[in-house]
Design a protein around this motif. Structure first.
Motif, PDB file in Angstrom:
ATOM      1  N   ARG A   1     -12.386   3.205  -9.154  1.00 51.37           N
ATOM      2  CA  ARG A   1     -12.425   3.157  -7.699  1.00 51.37           C
ATOM      3  C   ARG A   1     -13.871   2.999  -7.227  1.00 51.37           C
ATOM      4  O   ARG A   1     -14.809   3.024  -8.024  1.00 51.37           O
ATOM      5  CB  ARG A   1     -11.823   4.442  -7.109  1.00 51.37           C
TER       6      ARG A   1
ATOM      7  N   GLY B   1      -2.074  -1.387   7.019  1.00 55.13           N
ATOM      8  CA  GLY B   1      -1.218  -0.212   6.878  1.00 55.13           C
ATOM      9  C   GLY B   1      -1.587   0.983   7.730  1.00 55.13           C
ATOM     10  O   GLY B   1      -0.838   1.960   7.780  1.00 55.13           O
TER      11      GLY B   1
ATOM     12  N   ARG C   1      -6.726   2.320   0.548  1.00 54.56           N
ATOM     13  CA  ARG C   1      -6.122   2.436  -0.778  1.00 54.56           C
ATOM     14  C   ARG C   1      -6.607   3.707  -1.480  1.00 54.56           C
ATOM     15  O   ARG C   1      -7.332   3.673  -2.473  1.00 54.56           O
ATOM     16  CB  ARG C   1      -6.433   1.195  -1.618  1.00 54.56           C
TER      17      ARG C   1
ATOM     18  N   PHE D   1      -4.288   6.596  -1.634  1.00 53.03           N
ATOM     19  CA  PHE D   1      -3.141   7.489  -1.786  1.00 53.03           C
ATOM     20  C   PHE D   1      -2.354   7.244  -3.069  1.00 53.03           C
ATOM     21  O   PHE D   1      -1.269   7.797  -3.236  1.00 53.03           O
ATOM     22  CB  PHE D   1      -2.229   7.369  -0.559  1.00 53.03           C
ATOM     23  N   ASP D   2      -2.917   6.443  -3.970  1.00 54.62           N
ATOM     24  CA  ASP D   2      -2.240   6.181  -5.244  1.00 54.62           C
ATOM     25  C   ASP D   2      -3.045   6.698  -6.431  1.00 54.62           C
ATOM     26  O   ASP D   2      -2.860   6.271  -7.559  1.00 54.62           O
ATOM     27  CB  ASP D   2      -1.948   4.690  -5.406  1.00 54.62           C
TER      28      ASP D   2
ATOM     29  N   ARG E   1     -10.742  10.199  -0.602  1.00 55.58           N
ATOM     30  CA  ARG E   1      -9.696  10.949  -1.306  1.00 55.58           C
ATOM     31  C   ARG E   1     -10.015  12.442  -1.311  1.00 55.58           C
ATOM     32  O   ARG E   1      -9.116  13.286  -1.139  1.00 55.58           O
ATOM     33  CB  ARG E   1      -9.551  10.432  -2.743  1.00 55.58           C
TER      34      ARG E   1
ATOM     35  N   MET F   1       0.836  -1.191   0.000  1.00 58.20           N
ATOM     36  CA  MET F   1       0.000   0.000   0.000  1.00 58.20           C
ATOM     37  C   MET F   1       0.873   1.242   0.000  1.00 58.20           C
ATOM     38  O   MET F   1       1.914   1.274   0.661  1.00 58.20           O
ATOM     39  CB  MET F   1      -0.898   0.003   1.239  1.00 58.20           C
ATOM     40  N   THR F   2       0.445   2.262  -0.718  1.00 60.93           N
ATOM     41  CA  THR F   2       1.140   3.537  -0.709  1.00 60.93           C
ATOM     42  C   THR F   2       1.163   4.106   0.702  1.00 60.93           C
ATOM     43  O   THR F   2       0.173   4.040   1.428  1.00 60.93           O
ATOM     44  CB  THR F   2       0.445   4.524  -1.665  1.00 60.93           C
ATOM     45  N   ALA F   3       2.286   4.672   1.110  1.00 67.99           N
ATOM     46  CA  ALA F   3       2.446   5.185   2.470  1.00 67.99           C
ATOM     47  C   ALA F   3       1.407   6.261   2.774  1.00 67.99           C
ATOM     48  O   ALA F   3       1.059   7.083   1.918  1.00 67.99           O
ATOM     49  CB  ALA F   3       3.850   5.735   2.661  1.00 67.99           C
ATOM     50  N   ILE F   4       0.919   6.241   4.004  1.00 73.57           N
ATOM     51  CA  ILE F   4      -0.055   7.229   4.448  1.00 73.57           C
ATOM     52  C   ILE F   4       0.684   8.497   4.853  1.00 73.57           C
ATOM     53  O   ILE F   4       1.570   8.457   5.712  1.00 73.57           O
ATOM     54  CB  ILE F   4      -0.875   6.690   5.633  1.00 73.57           C
ATOM     55  N   PRO F   5       0.348   9.644   4.266  1.00 69.56           N
ATOM     56  CA  PRO F   5       1.029  10.890   4.633  1.00 69.56           C
ATOM     57  C   PRO F   5       0.602  11.384   6.012  1.00 69.56           C
ATOM     58  O   PRO F   5      -0.435  10.968   6.550  1.00 69.56           O
ATOM     59  CB  PRO F   5       0.590  11.864   3.542  1.00 69.56           C
TER      60      PRO F   5
END
Length: 278
Positions: A211, A41, A243, A245-246, A219, A1-5
């Motif tokens: 999505r 995540g 999911r 952040f991508d 988002r 998974m894309t890192a959570i900011p």
């Protein structure tokens, strides 16, 4: 998974922009669901004394194997404990329930204007903050008039204001006040308790990105700069909600979602919520 900011709070503490909400999760299921969120995540979990599941959240933190400094734990003061000494004692119980030496964020859950002791409660939270047992303190469900009194009475600016926000209720006046005063807005009920997800606008945008409508709404929240807490007891939804952040929404898509605002709350108005029995 894309890192959570993360977003940096006004005292320099970073808070992950996506958190796992635990409102109305049964205590007997909360431990396993929070662990599932960690596996997906999430590194931020939101609970409250009122939710009666702090112990289960603490058990998940202990069982996760994740270093404590990589997790962000939030809890909130129960409505019955706005008196100064009651607030201090209630916070001690929160640490005991969570089995932690400190929380990352502690909030006043509701202002309870009819009781009119929230500035007293804020004084207690400032003491807790100075003790180092809460890395940051803030409020929840506070309107600008409530926040002004806190700012006038206290010496610490709230780091966070957690309020209802979703496409049917943008809560723009509160968000603007928060932004002006360096307070991060956190969104509870970010999906409008699921009621907003049938909007054709959301379906169209979701189809364009491959999505789900829920992912599109979440988002939208994070692109607006808010911290968001989706809640689910379904493992596949927990993973789906992370999911986000991508992909990105463009300016027209953001504006179209914002335009869905109809001023419709799903929860209590902060000036009308005065229950102390929960």
């Amino acid at each position: 998974m894309t890192a959570i900011p993360s977003i940096t709070l006004n005292n320099g503490v970073p808070v992950p922009q996506l958190g796992f909400g635990t409102y109305k999760l049964p205590a007997e299921e909360t431990r396993d669901l929070v662990l599932r969120a960690f596996e997906a995540g999430y590194r931020h979990v939101d609970t409250a004394q009122m939710y009666r599941n702090e112990r289960a959240v603490g058990e998940a933190v202990a069982a996760s194997g994740i270093p404590r400094d990589e997790l962000f734990v939030t809890s909130k003061l129960n409505n019955a404990f706005h008196a100064h000494d009651d607030a201090l004692a209630a916070f001690d119980r929160t640490l005991e329930e969570l089995q932690l030496e400190l929380v990352d964020l502690f909030l006043i859950h509701w202002p309870l204007p009819a009781l009119d002791r929230y500035t007293e409660a804020w004084g207690a939270l400032e003491e807790i903050y100075r003790s180092g047992r809460a890395r940051a303190i803030g409020v929840s469900n506070f309107q600008p008039n409530h926040l002004r009194r806190v700012l006038d009475a206290g010496t610490v600016v709230p780091a966070v204001n957690q309020v209802e926000v979703h496409p049917w209720f943008g809560n723009e006046e509160v968000r603007a006040f928060d932004r002006e005063h360096g307070i991060v807005t956190e969104a509870w009920s970010p999906l409008g308790r699921g009621r907003v997800l049938d909007e054709p606008t959301l379906a169209r945008i979701a189809d364009a990105h491959g999505r789900t409508p829920a992912q599109v709404v979440l988002r939208w929240h994070v692109q607006r700069g808010d911290v968001v807490f989706p809640k689910s007891a379904t493992p596949s939804r927990i993973e789906e909600n992370a999911r986000i952040f991508d992909f990105a929404l463009d300016a027209d898509e953001m504006a179209a979602i914002t335009a869905l605002d109809r001023g419709e709350r799903t929860g209590s108005h902060p000036d009308e919520e005065n229950r102390t029995d929960r």
